[in-house]
Write an enzyme that holds these catalytic residues in place. Structure first.
Site, mmCIF file in Angstrom:
data_model
loop_
_atom_site.group_PDB
_atom_site.id
_atom_site.type_symbol
_atom_site.label_atom_id
_atom_site.label_comp_id
_atom_site.label_asym_id
_atom_site.label_seq_id
_atom_site.Cartn_x
_atom_site.Cartn_y
_atom_site.Cartn_z
ATOM 1 N N HIS A 1 -12.373 -8.855 -41.222
ATOM 2 C CA HIS A 1 -13.756 -8.426 -41.459
ATOM 3 C C HIS A 1 -14.703 -9.300 -40.651
ATOM 4 O O HIS A 1 -14.668 -10.535 -40.801
ATOM 5 C CB HIS A 1 -14.082 -8.531 -42.951
ATOM 6 C CG HIS A 1 -13.184 -7.685 -43.809
ATOM 7 N ND1 HIS A 1 -11.936 -8.100 -44.178
ATOM 8 C CD2 HIS A 1 -13.342 -6.439 -44.304
ATOM 9 C CE1 HIS A 1 -11.352 -7.142 -44.894
ATOM 10 N NE2 HIS A 1 -12.185 -6.118 -44.991
ATOM 11 N N ASP B 1 -13.442 -4.702 -40.052
ATOM 12 C CA ASP B 1 -14.201 -3.788 -40.899
ATOM 13 C C ASP B 1 -15.534 -4.409 -41.333
ATOM 14 O O ASP B 1 -15.690 -5.620 -41.316
ATOM 15 C CB ASP B 1 -13.426 -3.488 -42.193
ATOM 16 C CG ASP B 1 -12.229 -2.593 -41.969
ATOM 17 O OD1 ASP B 1 -11.872 -2.336 -40.810
ATOM 18 O OD2 ASP B 1 -11.643 -2.164 -42.985
HETATM 19 NI NI NI Z 1 -14.643 -2.198 -45.917
#
Ligand code: NI
Length: 265
Positions: A216, A74
């Protein structure tokens, strides 16, 4: 799904609201991990220990059937980290899904194109990483559509999945976001850890066949952990596939406005 980009520590742990309808087992991921280990250890013998687990089925008994895992990232793209992750994926023939933030794409167009060309799935994490539960239907549509249009203009491929920032989902989001809502079942906590070994341990201790791993692509320690665990999990029989491939392989027909966090066999 975090505020990490803004320097605000805070991720919503959404595992407690996993409504994934396909799940037929109540066992936890850690129990599953234990089960997988015992089966691996037992595979060289002709007898298998009887267990009380409910996750075993014929697929688990067949050593030729690969275990599947969907690695997801993400809050990117961010070339210095995303490209390192792509190097690892390319080296091992692995794939992942990148839930990109739309307004970051133009800065890192070539990285997004490269990920797509490698067979990775590029999906939406909205245009500007807003928590959708706080938006009107019209604002929600703009956040999603703008990002989808941007991704499709860069990759030439249709976007079919959305991951809501902060895992923020309510009835309005379910009703107004016309895409399957992809959550996760293994949280690496990489945004908080910023430590290769901790990221690695978080994944290795919780991964299971059909899991969706949350990371991430903003932190160097994330890329370094990926370089470490991808070959190790492949050696243990895992195949890294996109979220769409995982769901297809497990016969799950995703529906718009519904949440999915894993796809056990
Ligand atoms: Ni996010």
């Amino acid at each position: 799904m975090c505020f990490s980009l803004l320097g605000l520590a805070g991720c919503v742990n959404d595992k407690s609201v996993d409504l994934q309808p396909e799940s037929t087992s109540s066992t936890t991921s850690s129990t599953t991990t234990t089960t997988e280990k015992s089966e691996t250890e037992a595979s060289s013998t002709t007898t298998k220990p009887s267990t009380t687990t409910t996750t075993r089925n014929t697929r688990d008994e067949d050593p030729n059937v690969e275990k599947l895992v969907a690695l997801t990232f993400d809050d990117g793209p961010y070339a210095p980290v995303t490209d390192k992750i792509l190097d690892t994926l390319a080296k091992h023939g692995a794939k992942a899904t990148f839930f990109v933030v739309g307004d970051r794409i133009d800065r890192y167009q070539s990285t997004v194109k490269r990920a797509s060309a490698l067979g990775c799935e590029i999906a939406s994490h909205t245009w500007s990483h807003k928590n959708l539960t706080k938006l009107t239907a019209a604002q929600m549509a703009e956040e999603v559509n703008k990002s989808v249009n941007k991704i499709e203009s860069i990759t030439g491929k249709k976007v079919t999945l959305v991951r809501p920032p902060e895992g923020g989902v309510n009835d309005s989001v379910k009703k107004n976001v016309p895409y399957p809502l992809i959550m996760w079942s293994v949280d690496s906590m990489d945004w908080k850890n910023r430590n290769v070994q901790k990221n690695y341990n978080a994944v290795m201790s919780a991964v299971f066949d059909g899991s969706i791993i949350l990371m991430h692509d903003l932190y160097p320690q994330t890329a370094d952990a990926v370089a470490k665990f991808v070959p190790e999990l492949m050696a243990k029989g895992y195949k890294f596939v996109t979220v769409t491939e995982l769901m297809q392989a497990r016969g799950i027909s995703m529906q718009n406005g519904r949440k999915y966090s894993q796809a056990k066999p």
